[in-house]
Design an enzyme around this catalytic site. Structure first.
Site, PDB file in Angstrom:
ATOM      1  N   GLU A  32      11.356 -17.922  -9.071  1.00  0.00           N
ATOM      2  CA  GLU A  32      11.758 -18.148  -9.933  1.00  0.00           C
ATOM      3  C   GLU A  32      12.599 -18.882 -10.250  1.00  0.00           C
ATOM      4  O   GLU A  32      12.230 -20.422 -11.088  1.00  0.00           O
ATOM      5  CB  GLU A  32      12.944 -16.150 -10.716  1.00  0.00           C
ATOM      6  CG  GLU A  32      12.072 -15.433 -10.779  1.00  0.00           C
ATOM      7  CD  GLU A  32      12.447 -14.592 -11.550  1.00  0.00           C
ATOM      8  OE1 GLU A  32      12.123 -14.052 -12.549  1.00  0.00           O
ATOM      9  OE2 GLU A  32      13.884 -14.365 -11.542  1.00  0.00           O
ATOM     10  N   GLY A  80       4.491 -11.246 -20.565  1.00  0.00           N
ATOM     11  CA  GLY A  80       5.287 -11.362 -21.801  1.00  0.00           C
ATOM     12  C   GLY A  80       6.122 -10.816 -23.261  1.00  0.00           C
ATOM     13  O   GLY A  80       6.126 -11.396 -24.415  1.00  0.00           O
ATOM     14  N   ASP A  85      15.709  -6.810 -12.396  1.00  0.00           N
ATOM     15  CA  ASP A  85      13.899  -6.786 -12.708  1.00  0.00           C
ATOM     16  C   ASP A  85      13.333  -6.533 -11.227  1.00  0.00           C
ATOM     17  O   ASP A  85      12.726  -5.809 -10.836  1.00  0.00           O
ATOM     18  CB  ASP A  85      12.557  -7.917 -13.308  1.00  0.00           C
ATOM     19  CG  ASP A  85      13.506  -8.090 -14.121  1.00  0.00           C
ATOM     20  OD1 ASP A  85      14.555  -7.419 -15.327  1.00  0.00           O
ATOM     21  OD2 ASP A  85      13.149  -9.782 -15.418  1.00  0.00           O
ATOM     22  N   TYR A 108      16.982 -18.995 -21.754  1.00  0.00           N
ATOM     23  CA  TYR A 108      17.804 -18.220 -21.022  1.00  0.00           C
ATOM     24  C   TYR A 108      18.724 -19.074 -19.383  1.00  0.00           C
ATOM     25  O   TYR A 108      20.292 -18.595 -19.603  1.00  0.00           O
ATOM     26  CB  TYR A 108      16.739 -17.408 -19.966  1.00  0.00           C
ATOM     27  CG  TYR A 108      17.205 -16.538 -19.241  1.00  0.00           C
ATOM     28  CD1 TYR A 108      16.904 -14.887 -19.432  1.00  0.00           C
ATOM     29  CD2 TYR A 108      17.367 -16.805 -17.486  1.00  0.00           C
ATOM     30  CE1 TYR A 108      17.655 -13.827 -18.708  1.00  0.00           C
ATOM     31  CE2 TYR A 108      18.159 -16.014 -16.855  1.00  0.00           C
ATOM     32  CZ  TYR A 108      17.641 -14.452 -17.724  1.00  0.00           C
ATOM     33  OH  TYR A 108      17.872 -13.382 -16.120  1.00  0.00           O
TER      34      TYR A 108
HETATM   35  C1  GLA Z   1      14.966 -10.982 -17.611  1.00  0.00           C
HETATM   36  C2  GLA Z   1      16.249 -11.484 -16.643  1.00  0.00           C
HETATM   37  C3  GLA Z   1      16.437 -10.254 -16.098  1.00  0.00           C
HETATM   38  C4  GLA Z   1      17.961 -10.042 -16.828  1.00  0.00           C
HETATM   39  C5  GLA Z   1      16.995  -9.904 -18.644  1.00  0.00           C
HETATM   40  C6  GLA Z   1      17.964  -9.746 -19.286  1.00  0.00           C
HETATM   41  O1  GLA Z   1      14.119 -10.058 -18.168  1.00  0.00           O
HETATM   42  O2  GLA Z   1      14.375 -11.144 -15.829  1.00  0.00           O
HETATM   43  O3  GLA Z   1      17.307 -11.075 -14.816  1.00  0.00           O
HETATM   44  O4  GLA Z   1      18.919 -10.918 -16.881  1.00  0.00           O
HETATM   45  O5  GLA Z   1      16.510 -10.795 -19.272  1.00  0.00           O
HETATM   46  O6  GLA Z   1      18.772  -8.426 -18.701  1.00  0.00           O
END
Ligand code: GLA
Length: 369
Positions: free
Chosen positions: A141, A103, A153, A203
């Site tokens: 996800e 986290g 990521d 988000y």
């Molecule tokens: C998180 C998400 C990524 C990206 C970042 C912001 O880490 O998992 O896919 O969107 O936020 O850049």
């Protein structure tokens, strides 16, 4: 057979919130990872045990449903993907150990799903490659966590390369490695230890606001594009159609995308000074236009502004807490960490956790009989 997998976390030098807008990102995998050891067992249920968080999940392959906790869902969602595709999986035991903070914006969740996916693929000899794992993470996800995340990521974790960043075009997954090795400059993460409880919904709100902007742009211009691929001038031409929040989000994404391309060029020329300035600009935009920062992150970034030996600093990842990423002259790192940790504690009554990182290889695995 025993399969061992090492799945690292990632840093992102620049290009934040651009991935789900079809833009560029500039991440790399780090020398901190989640380790998996998996083997088949002659029992009726599967057992997944994490030593690091002291958790054991036991479930029946023929009868499981979404759990109330994210961690369980990363595992169950991955299994759900493989079973849905008609793969035959039998009971297994999986042991997990990690030195990746959870986290804190360095992708412990993508590392968990990617590593666990690879472990299952190798244990059952399934036919999936790295690009499939990128899709599996998105599946988990979206379906099990409720996050409309981008691909940065999981792409990084699967394709990472020691001493290299990845300049990834998230609209077509075409990428270039950019050498990132310096004798004198280091990367330090500063974990604020702030965790926003509504991070997933905040988000997703950003994702939805960007979709509104993209749709309006696409209805105005005939060549349909992803949001990040419009120009600032094109955005301004339809400014009157957007509310201020949506305009600000779009402005940030478009400017951040240009900064990422410019930043990659500067790094190729080893211009860390110039690159660092772009990191500060990125933070300003994330704070004022994208509204994903928090007082603790802003405090750290502001503090570094007056220090010549910090070349760049900004919040990293989704935001609302987590880490800042800092480019610092290596011989000043110790003194910097001592100062900033004390000042942070005085101001927020919280501990700041520094994480020294280097750019390491992406996901690796080994099989033994
Ligand atoms: C998180 C998400 C990524 C990206 C970042 C912001 O880490 O998992 O896919 O969107 O936020 O850049």
């Amino acid at each position: 057979m025993i399969v061992k997998v090492k799945s690292p976390g990632r840093v992102n030098l620049i290009g934040e919130h651009t991935d789900y807008n079809g833009g560029y990102v500039l991440p790399g995998t780090i020398n901190k990872a989640i380790n998996f050891k998996i083997f088949k067992i002659k029992k009726s249920k599967c057992e997944v045990k994490s030593e690091s968080i002291n958790k054991t999940l036991i479930f029946d392959l023929n009868d499981f449903k979404k759990s109330k906790t994210h961690w369980n869902n990363y595992i169950l969602g991955t299994i759900d993907f493989f079973l849905n595709e008609g793969n035959k999986i039998t009971p297994f035991k999986c042991l997990i150990k990690s030195n990746l903070p959870i986290g804190s914006g360095i992708s412990s969740s993508s590392a968990l799903i990617s590593g666990f996916s690879r472990a299952i693929i190798e244990l059952y000899n399934l036919k999936y490659d790295k690009s499939d794992i990128v899709k599996i993470v998105s599946y988990v996800e979206r379906k099990f966590i409720g996050l409309k995340g981008g691909i940065m990521d999981q792409f990084t974790i699967n394709y990472g390369l020691k001493d290299n960043l990845i300049l990834l075009n998230c609209s077509n997954s075409i990428f270039d490695y950019i050498n990132f090795k310096s004798e004198s400059i280091g990367i330090v993460l500063l974990n604020t230890n702030v965790k926003h409880s509504l991070i997933n919904s905040a988000y997703n709100d950003r994702v939805n606001e960007c979709i509104i902007a993209e749709n309006l742009l696409n209805s105005h211009y005939s060549d349909k594009r992803r949001l990040a691929n419009y120009t600032y001038d094109e955005l301004n031409e339809i400014k009157y159609k957007l509310n201020l929040t949506v305009y600000n989000r779009a402005k940030f994404v478009i400017c951040e995308n240009s900064r990422t391309l410019k930043g990659a060029e500067l790094l190729k020329q080893s211009n860390f000074q110039g690159f660092g300035k772009l990191m500060y600009n990125s933070h300003q935009g994330l704070k004022d236009l994208y509204d994903v920062s928090c007082p603790e992150l802003d405090f750290i970034v502001n503090y570094t502004l007056k220090l010549k030996y910090v070349l760049g600093s900004r919040m990293m990842g989704g935001g609302f807490g987590g880490c800042t990423i800092n480019l610092i002259e290596k011989n000043k790192i110790n003194i910097f960490l001592k100062d900033i940790s004390n000042i942070y504690l005085d101001n927020f009554n919280k501990k700041l956790t520094p994480i020294n990182v280097s750019i390491a290889d992406g996901l690796t695995y080994k099989k033994t009989n």
